[in-house]
Design a protein around this motif. Sequence first.
Motif, short mmCIF file in Angstrom:
data_model
loop_
_atom_site.label_atom_id
_atom_site.label_comp_id
_atom_site.label_asym_id
_atom_site.label_seq_id
_atom_site.Cartn_x
_atom_site.Cartn_y
_atom_site.Cartn_z
N LYS A 34 51.57 47.90 42.31
CA LYS A 34 51.28 46.97 43.41
C LYS A 34 51.29 45.52 42.93
O LYS A 34 51.91 44.64 43.55
CB LYS A 34 49.92 47.29 44.04
CG LYS A 34 49.80 48.67 44.64
CD LYS A 34 48.47 48.87 45.34
CE LYS A 34 47.26 48.79 44.43
NZ LYS A 34 47.20 49.90 43.44
N THR A 35 50.60 45.27 41.81
CA THR A 35 50.55 43.91 41.28
C THR A 35 51.92 43.45 40.82
O THR A 35 52.33 42.31 41.07
CB THR A 35 49.54 43.83 40.13
OG1 THR A 35 48.22 44.07 40.64
CG2 THR A 35 49.57 42.46 39.47
N THR A 36 52.66 44.32 40.13
CA THR A 36 54.00 43.97 39.67
C THR A 36 54.90 43.59 40.84
O THR A 36 55.65 42.61 40.78
CB THR A 36 54.62 45.16 38.90
OG1 THR A 36 53.82 45.43 37.75
CG2 THR A 36 56.04 44.87 38.47
N ASP A 83 44.78 39.80 45.30
CA ASP A 83 45.02 41.02 44.52
C ASP A 83 43.73 41.42 43.79
O ASP A 83 43.47 40.94 42.69
CB ASP A 83 46.16 40.74 43.53
CG ASP A 83 46.52 41.93 42.66
OD1 ASP A 83 45.98 43.03 42.91
OD2 ASP A 83 47.32 41.76 41.72
N TYR A 84 42.83 42.27 44.32
CA TYR A 84 43.09 42.92 45.58
C TYR A 84 41.84 42.92 46.45
O TYR A 84 40.76 42.51 46.00
CB TYR A 84 43.62 44.34 45.35
CG TYR A 84 42.74 45.35 44.68
CD1 TYR A 84 41.94 46.20 45.45
CD2 TYR A 84 42.72 45.51 43.30
CE1 TYR A 84 41.16 47.16 44.85
CE2 TYR A 84 41.94 46.46 42.71
CZ TYR A 84 41.16 47.29 43.48
OH TYR A 84 40.35 48.23 42.88
N SER A 108 43.93 38.98 34.32
CA SER A 108 43.79 37.57 33.98
C SER A 108 45.11 36.84 34.25
O SER A 108 46.17 37.46 34.39
CB SER A 108 43.42 37.41 32.51
OG SER A 108 44.52 37.80 31.67
N ALA A 109 45.02 35.51 34.30
CA ALA A 109 46.23 34.71 34.48
C ALA A 109 47.20 34.93 33.33
O ALA A 109 48.43 34.98 33.54
CB ALA A 109 45.86 33.23 34.59
N ASN A 110 46.69 35.07 32.11
CA ASN A 110 47.56 35.31 30.96
C ASN A 110 48.33 36.62 31.10
O ASN A 110 49.51 36.70 30.75
CB ASN A 110 46.73 35.33 29.68
CG ASN A 110 46.30 33.95 29.24
OD1 ASN A 110 46.75 32.94 29.79
ND2 ASN A 110 45.42 33.88 28.26
N GLU A 111 47.66 37.64 31.60
CA GLU A 111 48.34 38.92 31.80
C GLU A 111 49.45 38.81 32.83
O GLU A 111 50.54 39.37 32.66
CB GLU A 111 47.33 39.99 32.22
CG GLU A 111 46.38 40.41 31.11
CD GLU A 111 45.31 41.36 31.60
OE1 GLU A 111 45.17 42.44 31.00
OE2 GLU A 111 44.61 41.03 32.57
N LEU A 112 49.20 38.09 33.92
CA LEU A 112 50.21 37.93 34.95
C LEU A 112 51.41 37.14 34.43
O LEU A 112 52.57 37.50 34.70
CB LEU A 112 49.62 37.23 36.18
CG LEU A 112 48.56 38.01 36.96
CD1 LEU A 112 48.13 37.21 38.18
CD2 LEU A 112 49.08 39.38 37.38
#
Length: 409
Positions: A57-59, A192-193, A84-88
């Motif tokens: 979903k996030t991807t 999200d979410y 986290s923002a870094n992960e995104l």
Amino acid sequence: MTNLMTNNVYGDFIKSIREEDTPNPISTGFLLLDNVGLGSGLYNGLYVLGATSGLGKTTFALQIANHIASHENRKVIYYALEMSANELIAKSLSRIAWSLTEDHDTYNPIQNIAQHSDLPLTARNIMRGHIKENFSEENKKKLRTAMAYYNSFSENMIISSPLTKRPSVDEIVKEVTDYVQTTKNNPVVFVDYLQLLRPVEGNHGYTDKQAVTAAVNKLKLLSLSLKIPVFVISSFNRSSYSSIDVDETAFKESGDIEYTADVVFIMENDFNRVWINDISSGRDLNLVDYEQEKAIEQNRDFPEKEGKQITIAEAIKNHRVTIPSAMRYVKLLPEKAIKLSILKNRFGDMLPPKMPYIPFILNAPYSVFGQTTIDGDKVKYNIDPLDDYSYEDIPIYTNPDTHEKDFEI
């Protein structure tokens, strides 16, 4: 309250269309989804994407958000309440770098990992750092180009990831409203979410369903008042985890989503496009253990097609393979067959009868969705072209005032 004596909504409507007040649709980057399911793209309104965990979903939402920020040149406000923002950002860089791989539509991530000693450009490996030591020269060039490309639209990607103190829906409404009033920009908002929003002060006695209903109603009002698209990710209730054909009942314990939202998407595993070796046994089978045991015995990568093939849907129907076992099986696959159905579209655009859902392929290691035909013969990964970006002459991070290099890997 509306003044009934001076109400002239029809006159206001004529004025709005005469002045072309209706904004153009915003492309998601998925042409089939835009043109077949959404009437050319996203409009002002509330969009809800529902799915069980682990389906991407996030991807999916992040890929749409990046496309809007880059190719539509629109501001995006992405509330990340789980990552986290870094992960995104690492997921985005992995997807972009992967698109630079020659013949990436037929690229086998598992085979690539086995054949090369250097690390693949997955989000997790990118976040490990030590770029010079961990990646080959080829992958460093790809990553540098990906970072340059992301840098070109990064100002349009506003990521808020307050993991230690998640916002309430009221705080999101206030932040977005203040942003619009201050900047005069109309962003596309992603949440999200939904179920991770902090309860509103004074509503601590609410049940989970009441809290979600209140949040959905306020996000819908936000989209109406600011005339912007609001894209929300929602989880399903637990009963839907044991079903292969999810419907509106999946939202029943998640507030009045199906009533309030303008468009409701459902994302599921497409078991009709996942093939396995024929299973002749009539007893219940743990599909994961069955396939893994065969792979270990034959000293080969898992899974491998051989002999007669049947779909997992057929295996569930005819050979009593359990749905939980099938769910565990597809989670192990690097490429996942995903179907996206449109449960509701208040604007009237729905999928035609000959296309009950939009088929996708999720390349999980590299965080990228691609569209495919229902029979799976053709796959197109919707990657934005990078022809104008070269690792040789574009800086990684630049100062927006001086355009000078600030950092280089």
